[in-house]
Write an enzyme that holds these catalytic residues in place. Structure first.
Site, PDB file in Angstrom:
ATOM      1  N   ALA A   7       0.833  -1.200   0.000  1.00  9.67           N
ATOM      2  CA  ALA A   7       0.000   0.000   0.000  1.00  9.67           C
ATOM      3  C   ALA A   7       0.873   1.259   0.000  1.00  9.67           C
ATOM      4  O   ALA A   7       0.557   2.240  -0.688  1.00  9.67           O
ATOM      5  CB  ALA A   7      -0.944   0.000   1.196  1.00  9.67           C
ATOM      6  N   GLY A  10       2.096   1.510  -3.477  1.00 11.32           N
ATOM      7  CA  GLY A  10       0.964   1.848  -4.330  1.00 11.32           C
ATOM      8  C   GLY A  10       0.550   3.301  -4.214  1.00 11.32           C
ATOM      9  O   GLY A  10       0.174   3.934  -5.204  1.00 11.32           O
ATOM     10  N   ASP A  11       0.645   3.850  -3.014  1.00  7.59           N
ATOM     11  CA  ASP A  11       0.335   5.263  -2.797  1.00  7.59           C
ATOM     12  C   ASP A  11       1.266   6.134  -3.637  1.00  7.59           C
ATOM     13  O   ASP A  11       0.823   7.055  -4.318  1.00  7.59           O
ATOM     14  CB  ASP A  11       0.460   5.594  -1.306  1.00  7.59           C
ATOM     15  N   ALA A  12       2.558   5.843  -3.614  1.00  4.93           N
ATOM     16  CA  ALA A  12       3.533   6.628  -4.377  1.00  4.93           C
ATOM     17  C   ALA A  12       3.306   6.486  -5.881  1.00  4.93           C
ATOM     18  O   ALA A  12       3.314   7.473  -6.622  1.00  4.93           O
ATOM     19  CB  ALA A  12       4.951   6.193  -4.006  1.00  4.93           C
ATOM     20  N   ASN A  15       0.055   8.291  -6.884  1.00  4.41           N
ATOM     21  CA  ASN A  15       0.250   9.746  -6.857  1.00  4.41           C
ATOM     22  C   ASN A  15       0.975  10.228  -8.104  1.00  4.41           C
ATOM     23  O   ASN A  15       0.594  11.229  -8.695  1.00  4.41           O
ATOM     24  CB  ASN A  15       1.008  10.163  -5.599  1.00  4.41           C
TER      25      ASN A  15
END
Length: 115
Positions: A7, A10-12, A15
């Site tokens: 996660a 995945g966030d990076a 974004n």
């Protein structure tokens, strides 16, 4: 790799994808406002729910692991936050295992925020 690490990755990745997706000749403040529609917990939850029927069994299992992870529960029982964590885990997983599939789902997914 742990679900919370997926996660985090995945966030990076998401974004960056969104920043490239909304990039136009606008002021940074406007670009930030546009990108927030996608990277917010509400936006990520919409995307996840929009692409759920396209997910394989394995991808669905990654999403479930993300929704039920320790990191997803740090905001209590906030369903949108939990779904966005599941979405981010999926993005991190696909970034590591199948970038072509990742792009297919992202291209389909961003349409759900624009609706």
């Amino acid at each position: 790799m742990s679900t919370d690490s997926l996660a985090y990755l995945g966030d990076a990745v998401f974004n960056l994808y969104v920043k490239l997706y909304v990039l136009k000749d606008l002021k940074v403040k406007e670009l930030h406002k546009l990108s927030n529609k996608y990277v917010s917990r509400e936006g990520q939850s919409k995307i996840l729910n929009g692409i759920r029927e396209l997910l394989t069994e394995e991808e669905s299992a990654i999403v479930r692991r993300g929704i039920n992870s320790k990191g997803a529960r740090k905001h209590g029982n906030d369903r949108l936050y939990m779904e966005s964590t599941g979405f981010e885990a999926l993005i991190g997983y696909l970034y590591l295992t199948n970038k072509d599939r990742l792009l297919v789902l992202l291209k389909e997914g961003v349409k759900w925020v624009e609706v």
